[in-house]
Write a protein that holds these residues in place. Structure first.
Motif, PDB file in Angstrom:
ATOM      1  N   GLY A 462       0.770  -1.246   0.000  1.00 15.04           N
ATOM      2  CA  GLY A 462       0.000   0.000   0.000  1.00 15.04           C
ATOM      3  C   GLY A 462       0.795   1.286   0.000  1.00 15.04           C
ATOM      4  O   GLY A 462       0.228   2.379  -0.001  1.00 15.04           O
ATOM      5  N   MET A 463       2.115   1.196   0.015  1.00 18.18           N
ATOM      6  CA  MET A 463       2.903   2.417   0.048  1.00 18.18           C
ATOM      7  C   MET A 463       3.029   2.994  -1.367  1.00 18.18           C
ATOM      8  O   MET A 463       3.015   2.257  -2.347  1.00 18.18           O
ATOM      9  CB  MET A 463       4.291   2.102   0.599  1.00 18.18           C
ATOM     10  N   THR A 464       3.113   4.311  -1.449  1.00 21.90           N
ATOM     11  CA  THR A 464       3.322   4.950  -2.742  1.00 21.90           C
ATOM     12  C   THR A 464       4.785   5.388  -2.804  1.00 21.90           C
ATOM     13  O   THR A 464       5.293   5.954  -1.840  1.00 21.90           O
ATOM     14  CB  THR A 464       2.431   6.191  -2.869  1.00 21.90           C
ATOM     15  N   ILE A 465       5.448   5.115  -3.908  1.00 22.18           N
ATOM     16  CA  ILE A 465       6.863   5.491  -4.005  1.00 22.18           C
ATOM     17  C   ILE A 465       7.080   6.425  -5.186  1.00 22.18           C
ATOM     18  O   ILE A 465       6.637   6.150  -6.301  1.00 22.18           O
ATOM     19  CB  ILE A 465       7.759   4.243  -4.152  1.00 22.18           C
ATOM     20  N   VAL A 466       7.722   7.556  -4.897  1.00 23.20           N
ATOM     21  CA  VAL A 466       8.130   8.455  -5.977  1.00 23.20           C
ATOM     22  C   VAL A 466       9.645   8.425  -5.995  1.00 23.20           C
ATOM     23  O   VAL A 466      10.281   8.692  -4.984  1.00 23.20           O
ATOM     24  CB  VAL A 466       7.656   9.898  -5.721  1.00 23.20           C
ATOM     25  N   THR A 467      10.224   8.053  -7.143  1.00 26.81           N
ATOM     26  CA  THR A 467      11.677   8.002  -7.160  1.00 26.81           C
ATOM     27  C   THR A 467      12.239   8.807  -8.320  1.00 26.81           C
ATOM     28  O   THR A 467      11.676   8.845  -9.404  1.00 26.81           O
ATOM     29  CB  THR A 467      12.201   6.548  -7.149  1.00 26.81           C
ATOM     30  N   VAL A 468      13.352   9.471  -8.013  1.00 29.20           N
ATOM     31  CA  VAL A 468      14.048  10.257  -9.011  1.00 29.20           C
ATOM     32  C   VAL A 468      15.270   9.455  -9.394  1.00 29.20           C
ATOM     33  O   VAL A 468      15.948   8.924  -8.519  1.00 29.20           O
ATOM     34  CB  VAL A 468      14.449  11.598  -8.369  1.00 29.20           C
ATOM     35  N   THR A 469      15.542   9.282 -10.671  1.00 29.52           N
ATOM     36  CA  THR A 469      16.703   8.478 -11.036  1.00 29.52           C
ATOM     37  C   THR A 469      17.258   8.868 -12.388  1.00 29.52           C
ATOM     38  O   THR A 469      16.581   9.449 -13.234  1.00 29.52           O
ATOM     39  CB  THR A 469      16.355   6.970 -11.000  1.00 29.52           C
ATOM     40  N   HIS A 470      18.558   8.554 -12.563  1.00 24.81           N
ATOM     41  CA  HIS A 470      19.203   8.714 -13.854  1.00 24.81           C
ATOM     42  C   HIS A 470      19.226   7.378 -14.568  1.00 24.81           C
ATOM     43  O   HIS A 470      19.569   7.290 -15.724  1.00 24.81           O
ATOM     44  CB  HIS A 470      20.668   9.078 -13.633  1.00 24.81           C
ATOM     45  N   ASP A 471      18.953   6.341 -13.786  1.00 23.82           N
ATOM     46  CA  ASP A 471      19.231   4.987 -14.205  1.00 23.82           C
ATOM     47  C   ASP A 471      18.046   4.437 -15.004  1.00 23.82           C
ATOM     48  O   ASP A 471      17.057   3.992 -14.434  1.00 23.82           O
ATOM     49  CB  ASP A 471      19.471   4.168 -12.928  1.00 23.82           C
ATOM     50  N   VAL A 472      18.127   4.462 -16.320  1.00 26.68           N
ATOM     51  CA  VAL A 472      16.976   4.051 -17.147  1.00 26.68           C
ATOM     52  C   VAL A 472      16.665   2.571 -16.989  1.00 26.68           C
ATOM     53  O   VAL A 472      15.503   2.174 -17.012  1.00 26.68           O
ATOM     54  CB  VAL A 472      17.185   4.402 -18.634  1.00 26.68           C
ATOM     55  N   GLU A 473      17.700   1.746 -16.816  1.00 31.44           N
ATOM     56  CA  GLU A 473      17.471   0.305 -16.691  1.00 31.44           C
ATOM     57  C   GLU A 473      16.655   0.035 -15.422  1.00 31.44           C
ATOM     58  O   GLU A 473      15.732  -0.785 -15.415  1.00 31.44           O
ATOM     59  CB  GLU A 473      18.795  -0.463 -16.584  1.00 31.44           C
ATOM     60  N   PHE A 474      16.995   0.749 -14.375  1.00 28.44           N
ATOM     61  CA  PHE A 474      16.288   0.619 -13.101  1.00 28.44           C
ATOM     62  C   PHE A 474      14.836   1.059 -13.253  1.00 28.44           C
ATOM     63  O   PHE A 474      13.913   0.355 -12.861  1.00 28.44           O
ATOM     64  CB  PHE A 474      17.025   1.472 -12.056  1.00 28.44           C
ATOM     65  N   ALA A 475      14.644   2.207 -13.907  1.00 22.06           N
ATOM     66  CA  ALA A 475      13.288   2.729 -14.085  1.00 22.06           C
ATOM     67  C   ALA A 475      12.459   1.752 -14.915  1.00 22.06           C
ATOM     68  O   ALA A 475      11.300   1.479 -14.605  1.00 22.06           O
ATOM     69  CB  ALA A 475      13.341   4.091 -14.762  1.00 22.06           C
ATOM     70  N   ALA A 476      13.070   1.180 -15.975  1.00 24.44           N
ATOM     71  CA  ALA A 476      12.336   0.258 -16.835  1.00 24.44           C
ATOM     72  C   ALA A 476      11.913  -0.973 -16.050  1.00 24.44           C
ATOM     73  O   ALA A 476      10.865  -1.558 -16.289  1.00 24.44           O
ATOM     74  CB  ALA A 476      13.196  -0.152 -18.018  1.00 24.44           C
ATOM     75  N   GLY A 477      12.750  -1.369 -15.092  1.00 22.27           N
ATOM     76  CA  GLY A 477      12.466  -2.585 -14.350  1.00 22.27           C
ATOM     77  C   GLY A 477      11.468  -2.406 -13.226  1.00 22.27           C
ATOM     78  O   GLY A 477      10.853  -3.377 -12.790  1.00 22.27           O
ATOM     79  N   ILE A 478      11.310  -1.183 -12.734  1.00 21.60           N
ATOM     80  CA  ILE A 478      10.559  -1.029 -11.497  1.00 21.60           C
ATOM     81  C   ILE A 478       9.287  -0.190 -11.623  1.00 21.60           C
ATOM     82  O   ILE A 478       8.318  -0.418 -10.920  1.00 21.60           O
ATOM     83  CB  ILE A 478      11.490  -0.431 -10.399  1.00 21.60           C
ATOM     84  N   ALA A 479       9.287   0.783 -12.536  1.00 18.86           N
ATOM     85  CA  ALA A 479       8.248   1.813 -12.473  1.00 18.86           C
ATOM     86  C   ALA A 479       6.891   1.331 -12.949  1.00 18.86           C
ATOM     87  O   ALA A 479       6.790   0.455 -13.802  1.00 18.86           O
ATOM     88  CB  ALA A 479       8.671   3.006 -13.306  1.00 18.86           C
ATOM     89  N   ASP A 480       5.837   1.925 -12.368  1.00 15.47           N
ATOM     90  CA  ASP A 480       4.507   1.782 -12.932  1.00 15.47           C
ATOM     91  C   ASP A 480       4.292   2.865 -13.969  1.00 15.47           C
ATOM     92  O   ASP A 480       3.634   2.665 -14.967  1.00 15.47           O
ATOM     93  CB  ASP A 480       3.445   1.909 -11.831  1.00 15.47           C
TER      94      ASP A 480
END
Lengths: 541, 292
Positions: A462-480
């Protein structure tokens, strides 16, 4: 000619029960570019430091290291072997760029005129003439690391050792830095030994790849051969370039290293079957937990706007990823969302309530929490145990195990472990919205995967996460959802598959590999799956 | 173009010693006036902008200093008027005015000093004395702002983590204490990395030299001569008592012997030297521009 020769080197730290390095033998030819990889704690740094007598750790050494045919400890001068460390900030000694460049030469006791010539030469070669009389504190992290490299190169070393030099840099600066090192290697035939976590750029340029695991060299040789030997070693493979990971997942004998080779590889597969398009069905009545409405911000009255009319919504229990270049205002956005900084126009709503209506620090009470980029700033105590105890953390109920680290000083932990301790501290505050600023900075691939699975578990609860990143591979793997930040506003926002397949440059290596062949495949895993699904073209079989 | 600020720091230092040193030891109204206007014009020319607030505050200070002397000090033969049975004398009033003018003149001069002598120039001068000292100063100049920004970062992080969430003074103080203590650890930790980096780059291996971007040119030599000759003349005149001036009990006249006149001209030249140099460079620049 052999420039460095290591024979049966073993090393044990004082009071340690087992050696960190055992029986390392290695010889490096002049002009060779050697990359060393291995998980955190595998002994990479210790090995590199043993090659540089001034930095060698104390402990029980056996075996020998010879440099240019002589034992390294009898090496004539510190300037023969250059060493660049991980943190760009703390290797810097002086306040001005020119002074930093001349520091090594001053130590050699050279006269004014030759110092002037060599520093000028170096500043031209590295393209930092315009920064020559600047204060170092005005430079960005990438520029600082470049100064570190230049100030080591100025003494004309024969061997350059770099210990994770790009761990603290964003991907674009990191790749510039690696290219500079490559240029030194190619143009000056400088021998380079580099240890890295981020291998996407290193592997295609290195002559030799050495894999260290548990203090032993397990593989050494040309990158292609080495990688195809370790396809089954998950914890090492996860750090490899996307093309190599795709090859591994498909079990290809001829391992692809670059995007170009990766494209050739997947062209040999049919592309009839498409990936399933995932779409987010958002009900219109769904309420945003965090909302920015036309937010404007600047640091000082006379400075330009950092945020210009920023508007976005974050919904409950999603992972919202903000991507973008340096200085585009990403970190500032988190600062405003967490109430540390205040916008001069527009409003920020958290659970539908304005930030300024959260009186008496109630904003931080089971509501919102921010983990900053510089994770060291989270720690205030001398041991991890004290740190957790004072933050009322229930150690037994944590989703990860910190027990081996409880007696250590937080600063002595590796980047990944620090991130976990900081997370433990934050989770004790039971935030509903968690803001993460560059959570993967300085982490090795395995720790990155651990943080990602942890983030997924948290949003599932139930937690909401806002993350700032440079890492595109990470974002592709995790983001909604991913959002691209540019000049203080969001220019596009979409689920990662759609987001990264629509971008041509600012995207993952996997997406660049599949462009025009498969659609909506942005991670190595999804590409491999698609390939398996489609099967090889019959002509190639 | 090489203006006043671009001169060799050692030469600049000598200039300031000369111009301030001579002004401090003379109560001659001519010298004081020249000192005041010389430093005022220098500041305006060198800073290239008007500091109305600064001038107003210096004017206020001038008035206060000038008025204090005649109120407290009643020596002098020319009584202007009497307040509460205390005579206010012309001599005490003028003495106050010139003493104030001397102080303000020196304050203006110091203001140009801080403007011109930036940290790296002072570093260069100390570096001439000892290369180690210059390194330590340079490291300190880097370290202090670094520590300040890190402290700010820690404070922000801790705020956003809501660790010290109470709004009372005791909690805030406790929080500050913790931040102070972790900053000590942070400093030591980073000190070790910096020390490693210094060792890796050969610190302590040889006798150090000290590199700097400044050099001594012909222009510096000319400026130095133009600075030393008038100073020597002024000192000669002061030592001979030719430029003496007394206020009490009655004012002596302003000496106009040849040596005294030389002294005034010399001081005027010294005092306006930065202005003259800037003007000369500007004229030269205009002339050179006309040729482009």
């Amino acid at each position: 000619m052999e420039i460095l020769d290591v024979k049966n080197l073993s090393f044990t730290y004082p009071k340690a029960s087992f050696p960190v390095l055992s029986n390392i033998s290695l010889s490096v030819k002049e002009g060779e570019f050697v990359a060393i990889c291995g998980a955190t704690g595998s002994g990479k740094s210790t090995l590199l430091r043993l090659l540089k007598p001034e930095l060698s750790p104390l402990g029980d050494v056996s075996g020998n290291v010879s440099f240019c045919g002589k034992p390294v400890s009898e090496c004539s001068s510190a300037s023969d072997i250059g060493f660049v460390m991980q943190d760009p900030e703390h290797q810097i000694v002086t306040d001005k760029v020119w002074h930093e460049l001349s520091f090594g030469l001053e130590n050699m006791g050279l006269p004014q005129s030759s110092i002037a010539r060599r520093t000028a030469e170096m500043a031209c070669y590295f393209g930092i003439e315009d920064k020559f009389d600047k204060n170092i504190s005005e430079l960005s992290g990438g520029q600082k690391q470049l100064i570190n490299l230049a100030s080591v190169m100025v003494t004309e070393p024969n061997l350059l050792i770099l210990d994770e030099p790009t761990a603290q840099l964003d991907p674009i600066t990191a790749s510039d830095f690696i290219n500079t090192v490559k240029k030194l290697n190619r143009e000056l035939s400088l021998t380079v030994i580099i240890a890295e976590h981020r291998l996407e750029e290193i592997i295609p340029v290195c002559d030799r790849l050495i894999i260290i695991d548990g203090g032993r060299i397990i593989e050494s040789g040309a990158p292609k051969d080495v990688i195809s030997q370790i396809y089954d070693k998950q914890e090492i493979m996860c750090a490899m370039p996307a093309a190599a990971r795709i090859s591994a997942l498909l079990g290809e004998k001829n391992c692809a290293l670059t995007v170009r080779e990766g494209r050739e590889l997947i062209r040999s597969y049919k592309n009839d079957k498409k990936a399933e398009q995932t779409t987010i069905s958002r009900k219109t009545e769904e309420k945003a937990v965090l909302e920015f409405k036309d937010v404007y911000f600047r640091y000082e009255r006379s400075l330009p706007d950092v945020l210009r009319g920023l508007s976005f919504k974050v919904y409950e229990s999603e992972i919202f990823c903000i991507l973008g270049g340096n200085g585009s205002g990403k970190t500032t956005t988190l600062g405003i969302a967490s109430g540390i900084m205040k916008q001069y126009a527009g409003s920020v709503l958290i659970f539908g309530k304005k930030i300024k209506d959260y009186k008496n620090q109630s904003l931080y009470n089971e509501c919102i929490a921010l983990l900053p980029q510089d994770i060291q700033t989270v720690f205030l105590r001398n041991t991890v145990l004290e740190e957790l105890y004072n933050a009322d953390v229930d150690i037994s109920s944590l989703p990860f195990d910190l027990s081996p680290h409880l007696d250590k000083h937080p600063y002595d932990l590796s980047g990944g472990e620090q991130q976990l301790v900081a997370l433990a501290k934050v989770l004790a505050l039971k935030p509903k919205i968690l803001l993460l600023d560059e959570p993967t900075k300085g982490l090795d691939a395995a720790s990155k995967l651990r943080i990602m699975s942890l983030m997924r578990d948290l949003t599932a609860s139930g937690m909401t996460i806002v993350t700032v990143t440079h890492d595109v591979e990470f974002a592709a793997g995790i983001a909604d959802r991913c959002a691209l930040f540019f000049r203080g506003e969001i220019v596009s926002d979409a689920p990662p598959q759609e987001f990264f397949s629509a971008n041509s440059f600012y995207t993952t290596a996997a997406s660049r590999i599949t462009r025009g062949h498969f659609e909506n495949a942005v991670t190595a895993e999804s590409v491999a799956e698609l390939c398996k699904l489609n099967g090889k073209r019959s002509s190639d079989v | 173009m090489r203006g006043f600020a671009e001169l060799n720091p050692a030469v600049l230092m000598i200039y300031y010693l000369c111009v301030i040193g001579t002004a401090m030891f003379s109560m001659n109204p001519v010298i004081i006036t020249l000192s005041l206007f010389g430093s005022l014009v220098s500041l305006i020319v060198l800073e290239k902008k008007a500091h109305i607030k600064l001038h107003l505050s210096f004017l206020l200070l001038f008035l206060i200093l000038a008025v204090i002397n005649p109120i407290w000090y009643h020596n002098g033969v020319t009584v202007l008027f009497v307040v509460n049975d205390s005579p206010i004398t012309l001599e005490a009033l003028l003495y106050g005015i010139f003493a104030a003018a001397m102080i303000i003149g020196i304050l203006y001069r110091l203001r140009t000093f801080t403007l011109i002598m930036t940290a790296d120039k002072l570093l260069y001068i100390f570096g001439r004395l000892s290369p180690k000292m210059s390194l330590i100063l340079s490291m300190a100049l880097r370290y202090v702002p670094l520590m300040r920004t890190q402290t700010l970062k820690v404070r922000r992080t801790q705020k956003a983590l809501g660790i010290y969430r109470g709004d009372n003074i005791a909690d805030t103080l406790k929080g500050e204490m913790r931040i102070f203590s972790i900053m000590a650890t942070w400093s030591l930790e980073n000190g070790i990395i910096t020390a490693d980096s210094m060792a890796a780059r050969g610190y302590g291996e040889h006798r150090r030299t000290s590199f700097s971007l400044f050099h001594f040119s012909k222009g510096d030599l000319i400026f130095l001569i133009l600075c030393i000759i008038p100073t020597a003349l002024i000192i000669w005149a002061l030592a001979a008592g030719e430029a003496d001036f007394t206020f009490y009990p009655a004012m002596s006249g302003i000496n106009s012997s040849p040596l005294a006149l030389t002294c005034y001209i010399s001081y005027g030249f010294l005092s306006f030297l930065p202005v003259l140099l800037e003007w000369k460079e500007e004229l030269r620049w205009k002339y050179l521009m006309s040729k482009i």
